[in-house]
Design a protein around this motif. Sequence first.
Motif, mmCIF file in Angstrom:
data_model
loop_
_atom_site.group_PDB
_atom_site.id
_atom_site.type_symbol
_atom_site.label_atom_id
_atom_site.label_comp_id
_atom_site.label_asym_id
_atom_site.label_seq_id
_atom_site.Cartn_x
_atom_site.Cartn_y
_atom_site.Cartn_z
ATOM 1 N N GLU A 152 0.826 -1.216 0.000
ATOM 2 C CA GLU A 152 0.000 0.000 0.000
ATOM 3 C C GLU A 152 0.856 1.260 0.000
ATOM 4 O O GLU A 152 0.407 2.317 -0.448
ATOM 5 C CB GLU A 152 -0.925 0.014 1.234
ATOM 6 N N ARG A 153 2.067 1.162 0.515
ATOM 7 C CA ARG A 153 2.915 2.353 0.598
ATOM 8 C C ARG A 153 3.371 2.835 -0.770
ATOM 9 O O ARG A 153 3.924 3.927 -0.894
ATOM 10 C CB ARG A 153 4.126 2.090 1.497
ATOM 11 N N SER A 154 3.180 2.019 -1.815
ATOM 12 C CA SER A 154 3.552 2.482 -3.153
ATOM 13 C C SER A 154 2.495 3.431 -3.722
ATOM 14 O O SER A 154 2.750 4.151 -4.687
ATOM 15 C CB SER A 154 3.759 1.293 -4.100
ATOM 16 N N ALA A 155 1.294 3.435 -3.120
ATOM 17 C CA ALA A 155 0.250 4.346 -3.591
ATOM 18 C C ALA A 155 0.625 5.779 -3.247
ATOM 19 O O ALA A 155 1.295 6.034 -2.246
ATOM 20 C CB ALA A 155 -1.089 3.981 -2.963
ATOM 21 N N GLY A 156 0.189 6.738 -4.097
ATOM 22 C CA GLY A 156 0.486 8.144 -3.828
ATOM 23 C C GLY A 156 1.732 8.631 -4.534
ATOM 24 O O GLY A 156 2.118 9.788 -4.389
ATOM 25 N N HIS A 157 2.392 7.753 -5.283
ATOM 26 C CA HIS A 157 3.598 8.149 -6.022
ATOM 27 C C HIS A 157 3.449 7.802 -7.498
ATOM 28 O O HIS A 157 2.932 6.741 -7.832
ATOM 29 C CB HIS A 157 4.829 7.426 -5.469
ATOM 30 N N GLN A 158 3.935 8.704 -8.351
ATOM 31 C CA GLN A 158 3.891 8.454 -9.795
ATOM 32 C C GLN A 158 4.975 7.457 -10.187
ATOM 33 O O GLN A 158 6.108 7.544 -9.717
ATOM 34 C CB GLN A 158 4.090 9.786 -10.511
ATOM 35 N N ASP A 159 4.629 6.510 -11.058
ATOM 36 C CA ASP A 159 5.587 5.474 -11.442
ATOM 37 C C ASP A 159 6.695 6.045 -12.337
ATOM 38 O O ASP A 159 6.413 6.678 -13.361
ATOM 39 C CB ASP A 159 4.864 4.345 -12.181
#
Lengths: 211, 357
Positions: free
Chosen positions: A185-192
């Motif tokens: 879930e910590r990968s959410a909120g960031h652009q790939d």
Amino acid sequence: MSTITREHIVQWLENVAQVLAENKEYLTELDAAIGDADHGINMDRGFTKVMERLDGVRDKDIGTILRTTGMALLSSVGGAGGPLYGSLFMKAGMAVTGKHELTPEELGKLLRAAVQGVIDRGKAQLGDKTMVDALLPAVEAYEKTLQEGGDLCTALTRMVAAAEKGMKDTIPLVAKKGRASYLGERSAGHQDPGATSSYLILKALKETVCG
Amino acid sequence: MKKLVNRPEDFVREMLEGMEKAHGDLIGVNYEPRYIYRKEMPQGKVAVISGGGSGHEPMHGGFVGIGMLDAACPGEVFTSPTPDQMYEAGKKVHAGGGVLFIVKNYSGDVMNFEMATEMLNMEGIPTINVLVDDDVAVKDSLYTQGRRGTGTTVLMEKIVGAAAEWGKYDLKRLADLARKVNVNGRSMGMALTPCTVPTAGKPTFELGEDEMEIGIGIHGEPGRYREPLATADEITERLALAIIEDGPYTRTVKEWDLDAGGWKEFELTDPPFQPGDHVIAMVNSMGGTPVSELYVVYRKLHEICEKKGLTIVRNLIGAYITSLEMQGVMITLLKVDDEILEMWDKPVKTPALRWGM
């Protein structure tokens, strides 16, 4: 504008090298948030290598130029970006072997082969928070515009808009591939970062051909 | 962050030049493309090759020598090597027995090694790629790349290297042993500080003075959980229990099938630890943690294993698989049988691991 020439392709690659050099730190910062902080550095190193190899093939056919680009990336980028961008350009080149200029339809085949190369190698699907999220909608928008009778520059403009939307749409996504997937879930909120470099590459194509 | 570097972009090459000067009796270094190779390769022996990003030293280059790896392919720091490196290394050390690739489960490593596996097999050099994916911090593997390859890699390289050197295993039997080591090994690590990639110049993540990251990988990536700093005993218990109490773990792996001449996918399952098991225990520094602290951890790990009915029959304590200067520790437990233990005890002579010769 209804043809893409060999000179366009060479100029595109040179522009990509410049754009990636300019965005080296930006891409690396995006990668630091959810990956391992090397994407900008790796892509810059890869396209520096492409520029070295380009001189030997700039008067060859577009297929050779793109395959050479793919091989240069494969042997210099490393990480996941190497095989993925290497496959992208190699498959793109194989789709237009022997051609010195392309119709809009032929460019469509090139783009479709390129994104398929990435999917086959990385096994990512739409929504996994990867390059595919920018590339696949972009290629679909390009194809759809041509089918509806749009011209080359309209198709390329819509392609870039779709890539940009796909890139931004990765922000809320939870990564399912690559190192970012370990964050859950910590990968959410960031652009790939991969979707971002893919967007930059497609944007450079549109700007090279249509301004 | 202060570092002993000249130009950051020269870092990996200058490290290789230093290794070559220091260990020239055992290893050679090829610079274009980059690989470290063993100088004298016995005829007919399977060539055991690994590789990965730099920054994990002594793994992998420090394990090239007699009874362990025959070649190692270093990428840039924390970046997978490229297929041409593995391909050229394979051609260099192939001595008639084929090539076994030991591949840590990271998307970049997996794809680059798969391409090299295809290239070597097309060249007529039988090559099998075996995965290491032992990191129990990764729970929801259906939605990720799967468990990462961490501490078990070191133990696998020693055990499989010995079987190729002293046991004269052929390629398929060696791949079977490597798979057996992988399914019986589990690891978990934690960090007290992040680390800084020389070319990036900034830490890979931020961590407060009173915080720690549990469930890190080995590339300076953040962990699974950020928590207030705990005592050595509490941290050790957290890692050890996650490993010992981990249930069966099933995933699909993709390996080259020599008979079919193509890829095959099949399921592998890690059996959980059981009371009565004998294990090799590794307490590994992530690079910046001193040996004294590792012994504090080992003391508690030994107590927990006893309580859980596991007997530690061998141990390895030190910095073997690192994340540059990161402070932190990784625990690995590998369940052994007679075959694995016999190969563990065989002589080894490499820059970073040496006994019995």
